[in-house]
Design a protein around this motif. Sequence first.
Motif, PDB file in Angstrom:
ATOM      1  N   GLY A 104       6.053 -44.025  52.764  1.00  0.00           N
ATOM      2  CA  GLY A 104       5.502 -45.246  53.357  1.00  0.00           C
ATOM      3  C   GLY A 104       4.482 -45.019  54.450  1.00  0.00           C
ATOM      4  O   GLY A 104       4.075 -45.977  55.107  1.00  0.00           O
ATOM      5  N   ALA A 105       4.041 -43.741  54.657  1.00  0.00           N
ATOM      6  CA  ALA A 105       3.000 -43.512  55.660  1.00  0.00           C
ATOM      7  C   ALA A 105       1.694 -44.124  55.162  1.00  0.00           C
ATOM      8  O   ALA A 105       1.453 -44.214  53.960  1.00  0.00           O
ATOM      9  CB  ALA A 105       2.820 -42.024  55.911  1.00  0.00           C
ATOM     10  N   PHE A 106       0.833 -44.531  56.094  1.00  0.00           N
ATOM     11  CA  PHE A 106      -0.435 -45.138  55.713  1.00  0.00           C
ATOM     12  C   PHE A 106      -1.365 -44.062  55.160  1.00  0.00           C
ATOM     13  O   PHE A 106      -2.024 -44.259  54.138  1.00  0.00           O
ATOM     14  CB  PHE A 106      -1.069 -45.808  56.939  1.00  0.00           C
ATOM     15  N   ASP A 107      -1.396 -42.893  55.839  1.00  0.00           N
ATOM     16  CA  ASP A 107      -2.241 -41.781  55.395  1.00  0.00           C
ATOM     17  C   ASP A 107      -1.832 -40.560  56.206  1.00  0.00           C
ATOM     18  O   ASP A 107      -1.007 -40.658  57.111  1.00  0.00           O
ATOM     19  CB  ASP A 107      -3.720 -42.120  55.623  1.00  0.00           C
ATOM     20  N   TYR A 108      -2.409 -39.411  55.858  1.00  0.00           N
ATOM     21  CA  TYR A 108      -2.153 -38.245  56.715  1.00  0.00           C
ATOM     22  C   TYR A 108      -3.449 -37.498  56.968  1.00  0.00           C
ATOM     23  O   TYR A 108      -4.377 -37.542  56.158  1.00  0.00           O
ATOM     24  CB  TYR A 108      -1.106 -37.308  56.097  1.00  0.00           C
ATOM     25  N   LEU A 109      -3.536 -36.875  58.132  1.00  0.00           N
ATOM     26  CA  LEU A 109      -4.699 -36.073  58.508  1.00  0.00           C
ATOM     27  C   LEU A 109      -4.216 -34.660  58.762  1.00  0.00           C
ATOM     28  O   LEU A 109      -3.092 -34.437  59.211  1.00  0.00           O
ATOM     29  CB  LEU A 109      -5.352 -36.625  59.773  1.00  0.00           C
ATOM     30  N   ILE A 110      -5.111 -33.692  58.469  1.00  0.00           N
ATOM     31  CA  ILE A 110      -4.753 -32.289  58.644  1.00  0.00           C
ATOM     32  C   ILE A 110      -5.400 -31.751  59.913  1.00  0.00           C
ATOM     33  O   ILE A 110      -6.561 -32.011  60.193  1.00  0.00           O
ATOM     34  CB  ILE A 110      -5.219 -31.480  57.413  1.00  0.00           C
ATOM     35  N   LYS A 111      -4.579 -31.035  60.673  1.00  0.00           N
ATOM     36  CA  LYS A 111      -5.089 -30.394  61.901  1.00  0.00           C
ATOM     37  C   LYS A 111      -6.065 -29.297  61.526  1.00  0.00           C
ATOM     38  O   LYS A 111      -5.846 -28.622  60.515  1.00  0.00           O
ATOM     39  CB  LYS A 111      -3.929 -29.799  62.712  1.00  0.00           C
ATOM     40  N   PRO A 112      -7.117 -29.011  62.265  1.00  0.00           N
ATOM     41  CA  PRO A 112      -7.499 -29.727  63.487  1.00  0.00           C
ATOM     42  C   PRO A 112      -8.075 -31.106  63.160  1.00  0.00           C
ATOM     43  O   PRO A 112      -8.836 -31.256  62.228  1.00  0.00           O
ATOM     44  CB  PRO A 112      -8.563 -28.821  64.089  1.00  0.00           C
TER      45      PRO A 112
END
Lengths: 398, 130
Positions: A104-112
Amino acid sequence: MLHDELAEAPLDLLLVDDEAGFRDSVAQRLQLRGFAPRTAGSGEECLEVMTSQPATVVVLDVRLPGMDGLETLRRLKGAHPDVEVVLITGHATTADGVQGMKDGAFDYLIKPVEIDQLAQKIRQAHDTVVRREERRREAVFRSQMAQRMAETERLASLGTLAAGVAHEINNPVAIMIQEAEWLMDLLQDSVEGRIDPQELSRSLELIRTQGQRCREITHNLLHFARKAETRQQPLSLNGMVLEIREIMERQAVKHHVVIDTRLAPDLPEIVASPSEIQQVLLNLINNAISAMEDKGGRIRITTAVEDHAEIGKALLLQVADTGPGIGEADISRIFDPFFTTKPVGKGTGLGLSICYGIVTRMGGDIAVESTPGQGAVFSIRLPAPTPGAQPQARPDPS
Amino acid sequence: MQDGATPIRLLIVDDERGFTEVLSKRMTRRGLRVDTAASGAEAVRMLRTQDYDATIIDLKLEGMDGVEILKVFKLLDPGLPILMLTGHGSETAVKASMRLGAADYLSKPVDFEALVAKVLNVARQGGDKA
Protein backbone atom coordinates in the motif's frame (compact mmCIF):
# COMPACT_ATOMS: atom_id res chain seq x y z
CA MET A 1 -18.50 27.95 5.51
CA LEU A 2 -19.00 25.96 2.35
CA HIS A 3 -15.63 27.10 1.14
CA ASP A 4 -13.97 25.98 4.35
CA GLU A 5 -15.57 22.56 4.18
CA LEU A 6 -14.48 22.06 0.61
CA ALA A 7 -10.96 23.40 1.14
CA GLU A 8 -8.48 20.60 0.71
CA ALA A 9 -6.60 19.12 3.63
CA PRO A 10 -3.21 20.88 4.18
CA LEU A 11 -0.09 18.91 3.33
CA ASP A 12 1.06 17.57 6.68
CA LEU A 13 4.32 15.70 6.24
CA LEU A 14 6.09 13.27 8.58
CA LEU A 15 9.69 12.25 7.92
CA VAL A 16 10.80 8.95 9.51
CA ASP A 17 14.50 8.02 9.59
CA ASP A 18 16.78 6.80 12.35
CA GLU A 19 19.84 8.69 11.06
CA ALA A 20 19.40 12.14 12.62
CA GLY A 21 21.91 13.80 10.27
CA PHE A 22 20.26 12.55 7.09
CA ARG A 23 16.78 13.21 8.48
CA ASP A 24 17.53 16.82 9.47
CA SER A 25 19.26 17.66 6.22
CA VAL A 26 16.33 16.32 4.18
CA ALA A 27 13.91 18.20 6.45
CA GLN A 28 15.84 21.43 5.99
CA ARG A 29 16.00 21.10 2.22
CA LEU A 30 12.27 20.30 2.08
CA GLN A 31 11.57 23.41 4.17
CA LEU A 32 13.37 25.46 1.52
CA ARG A 33 10.85 24.03 -0.98
CA GLY A 34 7.86 25.12 1.07
CA PHE A 35 7.20 22.00 3.20
CA ALA A 36 6.89 21.95 6.99
CA PRO A 37 7.90 18.38 7.87
CA ARG A 38 7.64 16.88 11.31
CA THR A 39 10.13 14.13 12.10
CA ALA A 40 10.32 10.78 13.89
CA GLY A 41 13.36 8.60 14.58
CA SER A 42 11.75 5.15 14.61
CA GLY A 43 8.75 3.13 13.43
CA GLU A 44 7.33 3.12 16.95
CA GLU A 45 7.68 6.90 17.26
CA CYS A 46 6.09 7.30 13.82
CA LEU A 47 2.99 5.32 14.89
CA GLU A 48 2.81 7.28 18.14
CA VAL A 49 3.02 10.67 16.38
CA MET A 50 0.38 9.52 13.89
CA THR A 51 -1.99 8.58 16.71
CA SER A 52 -1.75 11.99 18.36
CA GLN A 53 -1.64 14.07 15.18
CA PRO A 54 -1.98 12.17 11.91
CA ALA A 55 -0.03 13.38 8.88
CA THR A 56 -1.36 13.12 5.30
CA VAL A 57 1.96 11.95 3.82
CA VAL A 58 4.74 9.93 5.49
CA VAL A 59 8.25 9.56 4.09
CA LEU A 60 9.54 6.32 5.60
CA ASP A 61 12.99 4.76 5.55
CA VAL A 62 12.76 0.99 5.11
CA ARG A 63 15.87 0.38 7.18
CA LEU A 64 14.94 1.10 10.77
CA PRO A 65 16.14 -0.41 14.03
CA GLY A 66 13.39 -2.05 16.06
CA MET A 67 10.22 -2.17 14.04
CA ASP A 68 11.37 -2.13 10.44
CA GLY A 69 9.96 0.10 7.68
CA LEU A 70 7.72 -2.51 6.06
CA GLU A 71 6.13 -3.51 9.38
CA THR A 72 5.67 0.18 10.23
CA LEU A 73 4.07 0.66 6.80
CA ARG A 74 1.58 -2.20 7.35
CA ARG A 75 0.58 -0.95 10.79
CA LEU A 76 0.37 2.61 9.50
CA LYS A 77 -1.95 1.66 6.64
CA GLY A 78 -3.95 -0.54 9.02
CA ALA A 79 -4.58 2.29 11.44
CA HIS A 80 -4.71 5.17 8.94
CA PRO A 81 -5.88 3.85 5.55
CA ASP A 82 -5.91 7.36 4.08
CA VAL A 83 -2.28 8.21 4.69
CA GLU A 84 0.08 7.94 1.71
CA VAL A 85 3.56 6.58 2.33
CA VAL A 86 6.69 7.22 0.25
CA LEU A 87 9.37 4.59 1.05
CA ILE A 88 13.10 5.25 0.95
CA THR A 89 15.18 2.14 0.27
CA GLY A 90 18.86 1.40 -0.20
CA HIS A 91 20.23 0.04 -3.48
CA ALA A 92 20.46 -3.44 -2.02
CA THR A 93 16.89 -3.41 -0.78
CA THR A 94 14.80 -2.45 -3.82
CA ALA A 95 12.86 -5.69 -3.22
CA ASP A 96 11.59 -4.05 -0.01
CA GLY A 97 10.34 -1.16 -2.10
CA VAL A 98 8.39 -3.49 -4.38
CA GLN A 99 6.97 -5.35 -1.37
CA GLY A 100 6.07 -1.98 0.17
CA MET A 101 4.10 -1.02 -2.94
CA LYS A 102 2.15 -4.27 -2.60
CA ASP A 103 1.42 -3.36 1.01
CA GLY A 104 0.00 0.00 0.00
CA ALA A 105 2.96 2.40 -0.26
CA PHE A 106 2.44 5.23 -2.73
CA ASP A 107 5.92 4.78 -4.27
CA TYR A 108 9.52 4.18 -3.30
CA LEU A 109 12.74 6.08 -3.93
CA ILE A 110 16.25 4.67 -3.87
CA LYS A 111 19.04 6.29 -1.89
CA PRO A 112 20.79 8.58 -2.57
CA VAL A 113 17.59 10.58 -2.81
CA GLU A 114 17.36 13.45 -5.27
CA ILE A 115 15.55 16.10 -3.23
CA ASP A 116 13.42 17.55 -6.03
CA GLN A 117 12.25 14.08 -6.99
CA LEU A 118 11.28 13.47 -3.34
CA ALA A 119 9.45 16.81 -3.22
CA GLN A 120 7.55 15.87 -6.39
CA LYS A 121 6.61 12.42 -4.98
CA ILE A 122 5.37 14.03 -1.77
CA ARG A 123 3.16 16.43 -3.72
CA GLN A 124 1.78 13.60 -5.86
CA ALA A 125 1.07 11.53 -2.76
CA HIS A 126 -0.72 14.48 -1.20
CA ASP A 127 -2.77 15.05 -4.37
CA THR A 128 -3.89 11.44 -4.16
CA VAL A 129 -5.07 12.00 -0.58
CA VAL A 130 -6.98 15.13 -1.61
CA ARG A 131 -8.56 13.51 -4.65
CA ARG A 132 -9.68 10.49 -2.61
CA GLU A 133 -11.28 12.80 -0.06
CA GLU A 134 -13.06 14.68 -2.85
CA ARG A 135 -14.37 11.48 -4.37
CA ARG A 136 -15.64 10.37 -0.98
CA ARG A 137 -17.46 13.67 -0.42
CA GLU A 138 -18.92 13.39 -3.88
CA ALA A 139 -20.12 9.84 -3.23
CA VAL A 140 -21.79 10.92 0.02
CA PHE A 141 -23.37 13.86 -1.78
CA ARG A 142 -24.62 11.60 -4.58
CA SER A 143 -26.14 9.08 -2.23
CA GLN A 144 -27.86 11.86 -0.25
CA MET A 145 -29.13 13.26 -3.56
CA ALA A 146 -30.40 9.83 -4.62
CA GLN A 147 -32.23 9.44 -1.32
CA ARG A 148 -33.83 12.85 -1.66
CA MET A 149 -34.82 12.06 -5.24
CA ALA A 150 -36.41 8.77 -4.20
CA GLU A 151 -38.38 10.54 -1.49
CA THR A 152 -39.49 13.30 -3.91
CA GLU A 153 -40.68 10.71 -6.37
CA ARG A 154 -42.48 8.71 -3.69
CA LEU A 155 -44.32 11.83 -2.60
CA ALA A 156 -45.13 12.66 -6.22
CA SER A 157 -46.61 9.24 -6.92
CA LEU A 158 -48.52 9.36 -3.62
CA GLY A 159 -49.68 12.85 -4.62
CA THR A 160 -51.07 11.51 -7.89
CA LEU A 161 -52.80 8.75 -5.97
CA ALA A 162 -54.21 11.15 -3.38
CA ALA A 163 -55.54 13.43 -6.13
CA GLY A 164 -57.27 10.42 -7.69
CA VAL A 165 -58.80 9.44 -4.35
CA ALA A 166 -59.98 12.98 -3.64
CA HIS A 167 -61.64 12.94 -7.05
CA GLU A 168 -63.37 9.64 -6.27
CA ILE A 169 -64.63 10.87 -2.94
CA ASN A 170 -65.92 14.14 -4.37
CA ASN A 171 -68.92 12.55 -6.08
CA PRO A 172 -70.40 10.62 -3.16
CA VAL A 173 -69.75 13.57 -0.85
CA ALA A 174 -71.59 15.89 -3.26
CA ILE A 175 -74.56 13.50 -3.29
CA MET A 176 -74.64 13.24 0.51
CA ILE A 177 -74.61 17.03 0.86
CA GLN A 178 -77.36 17.45 -1.75
CA GLU A 179 -79.56 14.76 -0.16
CA ALA A 180 -79.14 16.32 3.29
CA GLU A 181 -79.98 19.76 1.91
CA TRP A 182 -82.99 18.22 0.14
CA LEU A 183 -84.28 17.03 3.49
CA MET A 184 -83.66 20.52 4.89
CA ASP A 185 -85.65 21.96 1.94
CA LEU A 186 -88.51 19.62 2.77
CA LEU A 187 -88.32 20.43 6.46
CA GLN A 188 -88.42 24.15 5.79
CA ASP A 189 -91.55 23.86 3.66
CA SER A 190 -93.29 21.35 5.93
CA VAL A 191 -96.04 21.85 8.41
CA GLU A 192 -94.77 21.31 11.98
CA GLY A 193 -91.60 19.63 10.74
CA ARG A 194 -93.33 16.67 9.17
CA ILE A 195 -91.69 15.01 6.17
CA ASP A 196 -93.19 12.20 4.13
CA PRO A 197 -91.64 9.12 5.81
CA GLN A 198 -91.05 7.45 2.44
CA GLU A 199 -89.18 10.48 1.14
CA LEU A 200 -87.20 10.66 4.37
CA SER A 201 -86.14 7.03 4.35
CA ARG A 202 -85.23 7.19 0.65
CA SER A 203 -82.88 10.12 1.24
CA LEU A 204 -81.34 8.55 4.34
CA GLU A 205 -80.78 5.32 2.42
CA LEU A 206 -79.01 7.26 -0.33
CA ILE A 207 -76.83 9.09 2.18
CA ARG A 208 -75.89 5.78 3.75
CA THR A 209 -75.05 4.18 0.39
CA GLN A 210 -72.84 7.09 -0.61
CA GLY A 211 -71.18 7.07 2.82
CA GLN A 212 -70.41 3.39 2.35
CA ARG A 213 -68.91 4.21 -1.02
CA CYS A 214 -66.55 6.72 0.65
CA ARG A 215 -65.69 4.17 3.29
CA GLU A 216 -64.71 1.67 0.63
CA ILE A 217 -62.42 4.18 -1.04
CA THR A 218 -60.70 5.19 2.21
CA HIS A 219 -60.49 1.55 3.23
CA ASN A 220 -58.57 0.73 0.05
CA LEU A 221 -56.28 3.68 0.55
CA LEU A 222 -55.59 2.85 4.18
CA HIS A 223 -54.86 -0.74 3.27
CA PHE A 224 -52.45 0.57 0.69
CA ALA A 225 -50.80 2.97 3.13
CA ARG A 226 -50.36 0.26 5.77
CA LYS A 227 -48.56 -1.81 3.18
CA ALA A 228 -46.17 1.08 2.60
CA GLU A 229 -43.44 -0.69 4.50
CA THR A 230 -39.84 -0.39 3.50
CA ARG A 231 -38.90 -3.55 5.40
CA GLN A 232 -38.01 -6.55 3.27
CA GLN A 233 -40.50 -9.37 3.64
CA PRO A 234 -41.84 -12.34 1.71
CA LEU A 235 -44.59 -11.18 -0.59
CA SER A 236 -46.67 -12.31 -3.50
CA LEU A 237 -46.02 -10.34 -6.64
CA ASN A 238 -49.41 -11.41 -8.02
CA GLY A 239 -51.12 -10.13 -4.87
CA MET A 240 -49.42 -6.76 -5.20
CA VAL A 241 -50.45 -6.52 -8.85
CA LEU A 242 -54.11 -7.22 -8.01
CA GLU A 243 -54.08 -4.69 -5.16
CA ILE A 244 -52.60 -1.91 -7.29
CA ARG A 245 -55.02 -2.74 -10.08
CA GLU A 246 -57.96 -2.29 -7.73
CA ILE A 247 -56.63 1.07 -6.57
CA MET A 248 -55.87 2.31 -10.09
CA GLU A 249 -59.00 0.89 -11.74
CA ARG A 250 -61.19 3.97 -11.34
CA GLN A 251 -58.50 6.33 -12.54
CA ALA A 252 -57.94 4.05 -15.53
CA VAL A 253 -61.65 3.92 -16.37
CA LYS A 254 -61.83 7.72 -16.24
CA HIS A 255 -59.21 7.80 -18.99
CA HIS A 256 -60.89 5.01 -20.94
CA VAL A 257 -58.10 2.59 -20.09
CA VAL A 258 -58.75 -1.08 -19.32
CA ILE A 259 -56.32 -2.90 -17.03
CA ASP A 260 -56.13 -6.66 -17.51
CA THR A 261 -53.82 -9.16 -15.88
CA ARG A 262 -52.21 -12.44 -16.95
CA LEU A 263 -50.75 -13.79 -13.74
CA ALA A 264 -48.77 -17.02 -13.49
CA PRO A 265 -50.56 -19.22 -10.92
CA ASP A 266 -47.32 -20.88 -9.71
CA LEU A 267 -45.35 -17.70 -9.09
CA PRO A 268 -43.02 -18.14 -6.09
CA GLU A 269 -42.97 -15.49 -3.36
CA ILE A 270 -40.17 -12.97 -3.41
CA VAL A 271 -38.46 -11.15 -0.55
CA ALA A 272 -38.82 -7.44 -1.15
CA SER A 273 -40.04 -4.18 0.28
CA PRO A 274 -43.79 -3.85 -0.39
CA SER A 275 -43.55 -0.07 -0.71
CA GLU A 276 -40.84 -0.38 -3.34
CA ILE A 277 -42.82 -2.89 -5.39
CA GLN A 278 -45.88 -0.62 -5.05
CA GLN A 279 -43.84 2.31 -6.25
CA VAL A 280 -42.56 0.45 -9.31
CA LEU A 281 -46.06 -0.74 -10.26
CA LEU A 282 -47.65 2.66 -9.57
CA ASN A 283 -45.09 4.43 -11.72
CA LEU A 284 -45.43 2.05 -14.65
CA ILE A 285 -49.25 2.10 -14.55
CA ASN A 286 -49.42 5.89 -14.08
CA ASN A 287 -47.09 6.35 -17.05
CA ALA A 288 -49.13 3.97 -19.18
CA ILE A 289 -52.39 5.75 -18.30
CA SER A 290 -50.98 9.18 -19.07
CA ALA A 291 -49.55 7.86 -22.35
CA MET A 292 -53.03 6.70 -23.35
CA GLU A 293 -55.28 9.30 -21.71
CA ASP A 294 -56.21 10.98 -25.01
CA LYS A 295 -57.52 7.94 -26.81
CA GLY A 296 -57.79 5.28 -24.13
CA GLY A 297 -56.39 1.79 -24.50
CA ARG A 298 -55.36 -1.30 -22.60
CA ILE A 299 -52.75 -2.06 -19.96
CA ARG A 300 -51.78 -5.69 -19.65
CA ILE A 301 -49.84 -6.76 -16.58
CA THR A 302 -48.18 -10.15 -16.92
CA THR A 303 -46.24 -12.25 -14.44
CA ALA A 304 -44.33 -15.40 -15.37
CA VAL A 305 -41.47 -17.66 -14.34
CA GLU A 306 -38.68 -17.75 -16.90
CA ASP A 307 -35.73 -20.10 -17.33
CA HIS A 308 -32.56 -18.45 -18.54
CA ALA A 309 -29.44 -20.32 -19.58
CA GLU A 310 -27.12 -17.77 -17.94
CA ILE A 311 -28.97 -16.53 -14.87
CA GLY A 312 -31.24 -19.47 -14.07
CA LYS A 313 -34.84 -18.92 -12.97
CA ALA A 314 -36.20 -15.39 -13.03
CA LEU A 315 -39.57 -13.81 -12.27
CA LEU A 316 -40.94 -11.70 -15.09
CA LEU A 317 -43.20 -8.72 -14.40
CA GLN A 318 -44.39 -7.01 -17.54
CA VAL A 319 -46.48 -3.87 -18.00
CA ALA A 320 -47.58 -3.37 -21.59
CA ASP A 321 -49.71 -0.54 -22.96
CA THR A 322 -51.33 0.23 -26.30
CA GLY A 323 -50.35 3.92 -26.27
CA PRO A 324 -48.36 5.87 -28.85
CA GLY A 325 -45.11 4.19 -27.81
CA ILE A 326 -41.74 5.77 -27.18
CA GLY A 327 -39.69 7.50 -29.87
CA GLU A 328 -36.25 6.17 -30.71
CA ALA A 329 -34.62 9.37 -29.43
CA ASP A 330 -36.33 9.03 -26.06
CA ILE A 331 -35.98 5.33 -25.44
CA SER A 332 -32.26 5.43 -24.63
CA ARG A 333 -32.79 8.21 -22.06
CA ILE A 334 -35.98 6.91 -20.53
CA PHE A 335 -34.38 5.66 -17.31
CA ASP A 336 -32.30 8.84 -16.87
CA PRO A 337 -33.13 11.02 -13.87
CA PHE A 338 -35.15 14.15 -14.73
CA PHE A 339 -35.93 12.90 -18.24
CA THR A 340 -39.61 13.43 -18.96
CA THR A 341 -41.85 13.81 -21.97
CA LYS A 342 -44.72 15.06 -19.84
CA PRO A 343 -45.56 18.77 -19.89
CA VAL A 344 -43.81 21.01 -17.37
CA GLY A 345 -45.28 20.54 -13.92
CA LYS A 346 -46.84 17.18 -14.77
CA GLY A 347 -43.97 14.80 -14.23
CA THR A 348 -40.86 14.88 -12.06
CA GLY A 349 -38.88 12.92 -14.62
CA LEU A 350 -37.80 10.67 -11.78
CA GLY A 351 -40.33 7.83 -11.89
CA LEU A 352 -38.52 5.46 -14.20
CA SER A 353 -35.07 6.27 -12.85
CA ILE A 354 -36.36 5.38 -9.38
CA CYS A 355 -37.89 2.16 -10.77
CA TYR A 356 -34.53 1.39 -12.32
CA GLY A 357 -32.80 1.98 -8.98
CA ILE A 358 -35.25 -0.19 -7.04
CA VAL A 359 -35.12 -3.08 -9.52
CA THR A 360 -31.32 -3.12 -9.86
CA ARG A 361 -30.88 -2.93 -6.07
CA MET A 362 -32.99 -6.10 -5.91
CA GLY A 363 -30.50 -7.73 -8.27
CA GLY A 364 -32.97 -7.50 -11.13
CA ASP A 365 -33.20 -5.81 -14.45
CA ILE A 366 -35.68 -3.46 -16.16
CA ALA A 367 -35.93 -3.02 -19.91
CA VAL A 368 -38.29 -1.36 -22.34
CA GLU A 369 -39.31 -2.21 -25.87
CA SER A 370 -41.47 -0.01 -28.03
CA THR A 371 -42.58 0.32 -31.59
CA PRO A 372 -43.90 3.85 -32.11
CA GLY A 373 -47.64 3.67 -32.64
CA GLN A 374 -47.90 0.25 -31.07
CA GLY A 375 -47.38 0.91 -27.39
CA ALA A 376 -44.58 0.17 -24.96
CA VAL A 377 -43.63 -2.91 -22.96
CA PHE A 378 -41.70 -2.59 -19.70
CA SER A 379 -40.18 -5.88 -18.58
CA ILE A 380 -38.78 -6.39 -15.12
CA ARG A 381 -36.83 -9.54 -14.33
CA LEU A 382 -36.14 -10.40 -10.70
CA PRO A 383 -33.97 -13.26 -9.51
CA ALA A 384 -36.22 -16.15 -8.40
CA PRO A 385 -35.76 -17.34 -4.82
CA THR A 386 -33.65 -20.51 -4.60
CA PRO A 387 -35.94 -23.55 -4.84
CA GLY A 388 -36.68 -25.27 -1.56
CA ALA A 389 -35.52 -22.37 0.58
CA GLN A 390 -38.43 -20.68 2.34
CA PRO A 391 -38.27 -16.94 1.85
CA GLN A 392 -37.25 -15.29 5.11
CA ALA A 393 -37.91 -11.77 6.22
CA ARG A 394 -34.61 -9.96 6.17
CA PRO A 395 -33.92 -7.11 8.56
CA ASP A 396 -33.78 -3.66 7.04
CA PRO A 397 -30.21 -3.16 5.87
CA SER A 398 -30.17 0.51 6.94
CA MET B 1 -90.23 29.61 -7.48
CA GLN B 2 -90.16 31.05 -11.00
CA ASP B 3 -91.72 34.39 -11.74
CA GLY B 4 -92.64 33.65 -15.36
CA ALA B 5 -95.57 31.52 -16.41
CA THR B 6 -93.43 29.00 -18.35
CA PRO B 7 -90.87 27.21 -16.23
CA ILE B 8 -87.22 27.03 -17.29
CA ARG B 9 -86.40 23.73 -18.98
CA LEU B 10 -83.06 22.33 -17.85
CA LEU B 11 -81.06 19.32 -19.04
CA ILE B 12 -78.45 17.85 -16.67
CA VAL B 13 -75.78 15.60 -18.26
CA ASP B 14 -73.78 13.59 -15.72
CA ASP B 15 -73.03 9.88 -15.40
CA GLU B 16 -73.36 10.02 -11.61
CA ARG B 17 -77.04 8.98 -11.34
CA GLY B 18 -77.28 9.68 -7.64
CA PHE B 19 -76.12 13.21 -8.26
CA THR B 20 -78.45 13.97 -11.21
CA GLU B 21 -81.41 12.55 -9.29
CA VAL B 22 -80.98 14.69 -6.21
CA LEU B 23 -80.18 17.80 -8.27
CA SER B 24 -83.25 17.09 -10.37
CA LYS B 25 -85.63 16.85 -7.41
CA ARG B 26 -84.20 19.95 -5.75
CA MET B 27 -84.32 21.98 -8.98
CA THR B 28 -87.86 20.78 -9.66
CA ARG B 29 -88.87 22.06 -6.24
CA ARG B 30 -87.47 25.44 -7.26
CA GLY B 31 -89.89 25.43 -10.20
CA LEU B 32 -87.60 24.23 -12.98
CA ARG B 33 -88.46 21.45 -15.39
CA VAL B 34 -85.55 19.07 -15.29
CA ASP B 35 -84.44 16.17 -17.51
CA THR B 36 -81.31 14.14 -16.95
CA ALA B 37 -78.99 12.22 -19.26
CA ALA B 38 -76.24 9.85 -18.14
CA SER B 39 -74.23 9.84 -21.37
CA GLY B 40 -73.41 11.94 -24.39
CA ALA B 41 -75.53 9.75 -26.66
CA GLU B 42 -78.55 10.03 -24.37
CA ALA B 43 -78.05 13.80 -24.07
CA VAL B 44 -77.92 14.26 -27.84
CA ARG B 45 -81.11 12.16 -28.22
CA MET B 46 -82.92 14.35 -25.70
CA LEU B 47 -81.76 17.58 -27.31
CA ARG B 48 -83.09 16.38 -30.68
CA THR B 49 -86.59 15.85 -29.28
CA GLN B 50 -86.82 18.68 -26.73
CA ASP B 51 -86.03 22.37 -26.46
CA TYR B 52 -84.11 23.48 -23.37
CA ASP B 53 -83.41 26.89 -21.86
CA ALA B 54 -80.17 25.78 -20.23
CA THR B 55 -78.04 22.71 -19.77
CA ILE B 56 -75.47 21.54 -17.21
CA ILE B 57 -72.74 19.23 -18.51
CA ASP B 58 -70.23 17.35 -16.37
CA LEU B 59 -66.74 17.59 -17.83
CA LYS B 60 -65.70 14.07 -16.89
CA LEU B 61 -67.92 11.45 -18.40
CA GLU B 62 -67.24 7.93 -19.53
CA GLY B 63 -67.52 7.57 -23.29
CA MET B 64 -68.11 10.92 -24.95
CA ASP B 65 -66.66 13.49 -22.53
CA GLY B 66 -68.10 16.86 -21.58
CA VAL B 67 -66.12 18.93 -24.10
CA GLU B 68 -67.24 16.69 -26.98
CA ILE B 69 -70.87 16.93 -25.87
CA LEU B 70 -70.47 20.71 -25.68
CA LYS B 71 -69.24 20.77 -29.31
CA VAL B 72 -72.20 18.68 -30.53
CA PHE B 73 -74.68 20.80 -28.54
CA LYS B 74 -73.21 23.97 -30.07
CA LEU B 75 -73.81 22.51 -33.53
CA LEU B 76 -77.35 21.31 -32.76
CA ASP B 77 -78.49 24.39 -30.84
CA PRO B 78 -76.00 27.30 -30.96
CA GLY B 79 -78.14 29.51 -28.72
CA LEU B 80 -78.46 27.01 -25.86
CA PRO B 81 -76.63 28.28 -22.75
CA ILE B 82 -74.27 25.61 -21.37
CA LEU B 83 -72.90 25.42 -17.84
CA MET B 84 -69.88 23.16 -17.34
CA LEU B 85 -69.29 21.26 -14.09
CA THR B 86 -65.59 20.70 -13.47
CA GLY B 87 -63.39 18.94 -10.98
CA HIS B 88 -59.98 20.03 -9.73
CA GLY B 89 -57.10 20.01 -12.17
CA SER B 90 -59.30 20.48 -15.25
CA GLU B 91 -58.04 23.99 -16.03
CA THR B 92 -57.16 23.14 -19.64
CA ALA B 93 -60.55 21.57 -20.31
CA VAL B 94 -62.29 24.54 -18.66
CA LYS B 95 -60.43 26.98 -20.90
CA ALA B 96 -61.26 24.85 -23.95
CA SER B 97 -64.94 24.77 -22.94
CA MET B 98 -65.12 28.52 -22.52
CA ARG B 99 -63.41 29.02 -25.89
CA LEU B 100 -65.90 26.63 -27.48
CA GLY B 101 -68.78 28.72 -26.21
CA ALA B 102 -69.75 27.48 -22.74
CA ALA B 103 -71.72 30.19 -20.92
CA ASP B 104 -70.10 29.58 -17.54
CA TYR B 105 -68.62 26.90 -15.32
CA LEU B 106 -68.77 25.75 -11.70
CA SER B 107 -66.26 23.66 -9.74
CA LYS B 108 -67.32 20.54 -7.91
CA PRO B 109 -68.40 20.09 -5.22
CA VAL B 110 -71.02 22.65 -6.18
CA ASP B 111 -73.03 24.84 -3.89
CA PHE B 112 -76.67 24.27 -4.81
CA GLU B 113 -77.73 27.93 -4.43
CA ALA B 114 -74.81 29.07 -6.60
CA LEU B 115 -75.77 26.50 -9.21
CA VAL B 116 -79.41 27.60 -9.25
CA ALA B 117 -78.35 31.25 -9.53
CA LYS B 118 -76.07 30.45 -12.49
CA VAL B 119 -78.75 28.39 -14.23
CA LEU B 120 -81.32 31.18 -13.90
CA ASN B 121 -78.72 33.69 -15.03
CA VAL B 122 -77.60 31.89 -18.21
CA ALA B 123 -81.18 30.86 -19.05
CA ARG B 124 -82.27 34.51 -18.93
CA GLN B 125 -79.28 35.60 -21.05
CA GLY B 126 -79.94 32.83 -23.55
CA GLY B 127 -83.58 33.95 -23.68
CA ASP B 128 -82.53 37.54 -24.38
CA LYS B 129 -80.27 36.42 -27.21
CA ALA B 130 -82.92 34.26 -28.81
